[in-house]
Design a protein around this motif. Structure first.
Motif, PDB file in Angstrom:
ATOM      1  N   ALA A 145      59.190  32.779  28.954  1.00 50.79           N
ATOM      2  CA  ALA A 145      60.605  32.673  29.474  1.00 50.79           C
ATOM      3  C   ALA A 145      60.967  33.448  30.918  1.00 50.79           C
ATOM      4  CB  ALA A 145      61.322  32.627  28.409  1.00 50.79           C
ATOM      5  N   SER A 146      60.480  34.603  30.831  1.00 51.18           N
ATOM      6  CA  SER A 146      60.638  35.021  31.842  1.00 51.18           C
ATOM      7  C   SER A 146      60.013  34.929  33.476  1.00 51.18           C
ATOM      8  CB  SER A 146      60.242  36.542  31.416  1.00 51.18           C
ATOM      9  OG  SER A 146      60.206  38.039  32.247  1.00 51.18           O
ATOM     10  N   THR A 147      58.414  34.898  32.275  1.00 44.50           N
ATOM     11  CA  THR A 147      57.665  33.900  33.533  1.00 44.50           C
ATOM     12  C   THR A 147      58.131  33.349  34.483  1.00 44.50           C
ATOM     13  OG1 THR A 147      55.593  35.235  32.760  1.00 44.50           O
ATOM     14  CG2 THR A 147      54.765  33.822  34.570  1.00 44.50           C
ATOM     15  N   LEU A 206      62.723  30.797  40.262  1.00 44.81           N
ATOM     16  CA  LEU A 206      63.155  32.274  41.500  1.00 44.81           C
ATOM     17  C   LEU A 206      62.271  32.420  42.451  1.00 44.81           C
ATOM     18  CD1 LEU A 206      65.102  35.237  39.266  1.00 44.81           C
ATOM     19  CD2 LEU A 206      66.671  33.456  40.243  1.00 44.81           C
ATOM     20  N   SER A 207      61.342  31.826  42.188  1.00 50.50           N
ATOM     21  CA  SER A 207      60.495  32.960  43.566  1.00 50.50           C
ATOM     22  C   SER A 207      60.481  31.158  44.245  1.00 50.50           C
ATOM     23  CB  SER A 207      58.960  33.090  43.282  1.00 50.50           C
ATOM     24  OG  SER A 207      58.730  33.933  41.785  1.00 50.50           O
ATOM     25  N   HIS A 208      60.065  29.969  43.770  1.00 46.72           N
ATOM     26  CA  HIS A 208      60.326  28.327  44.861  1.00 46.72           C
ATOM     27  C   HIS A 208      61.595  28.729  45.115  1.00 46.72           C
ATOM     28  CE1 HIS A 208      56.509  27.829  42.025  1.00 46.72           C
ATOM     29  NE2 HIS A 208      56.180  27.385  43.050  1.00 46.72           N
ATOM     30  N   ALA A 209      62.344  29.580  44.666  1.00 43.53           N
ATOM     31  CA  ALA A 209      63.588  28.767  45.169  1.00 43.53           C
ATOM     32  C   ALA A 209      63.880  29.730  46.131  1.00 43.53           C
ATOM     33  CB  ALA A 209      64.696  29.639  44.537  1.00 43.53           C
TER      34      ALA A 209
END
Length: 129
Positions: free
Chosen positions: A88-90, A96-99
């Motif tokens: 879930a964290s990954t 978030l990174s893809h944001a």
């Protein structure tokens, strides 16, 4: 009506194998190799990884099968939940990174996109999703 996800559905896998025997054999060999032909990662750990991935892919069949295998290998509920929380964290981190792509796209977009013709044979679609 029978529930959409019913463990008894797995009893139909032999039918799928008969419909594509060569591809099925390749998959089953690959799966066997992944779980049993190499030993760098202990089998219980492989099952914990499979549980985590099953939660990311959202497959209730895989969750059920790999939880049972992990438990039979001595896996605990705490280990399984920790693996699920790592997944879930990954997954959240990846979202978030893809944001950053959304920020870049927003900044680059100076005017609304033009609407292309509906004739899909002349040009590929902007997005496949």
């Amino acid at each position: 009506m029978k529930p959409y996800y019913d463990r008894s559905n797995l009893e139909r896998i032999p039918e799928l194998i008969q419909l594509a025997p060569q591809a099925a054999a390749s998959f089953l060999t690959f799966e066997q190799d992944v779980f049993h032909a190499t030993n760098a990662i202990p089998l219980k750990m492989k099952e914990l990884i499979a549980i985590a991935v099953a939660h990311v892919t959202g497959c209730p069949y895989c969750i059920d099968v790999h939880v049972k295998k992990c438990k039979a290998l001595g896996g605990t509920q705490e280990e399984m939940l920790e693996a699920i929380m790592i997944a879930a964290s990954t997954r959240t981190g990846a979202i978030l990174s893809h944001a950053t792509h959304a920020l870049i796209s927003f900044e680059e977009q100076s005017h609304p996109p033009t609407h292309k013709s509906t004739d899909s044979s002349s040009s590929p679609p902007d997005c496949f999703c």
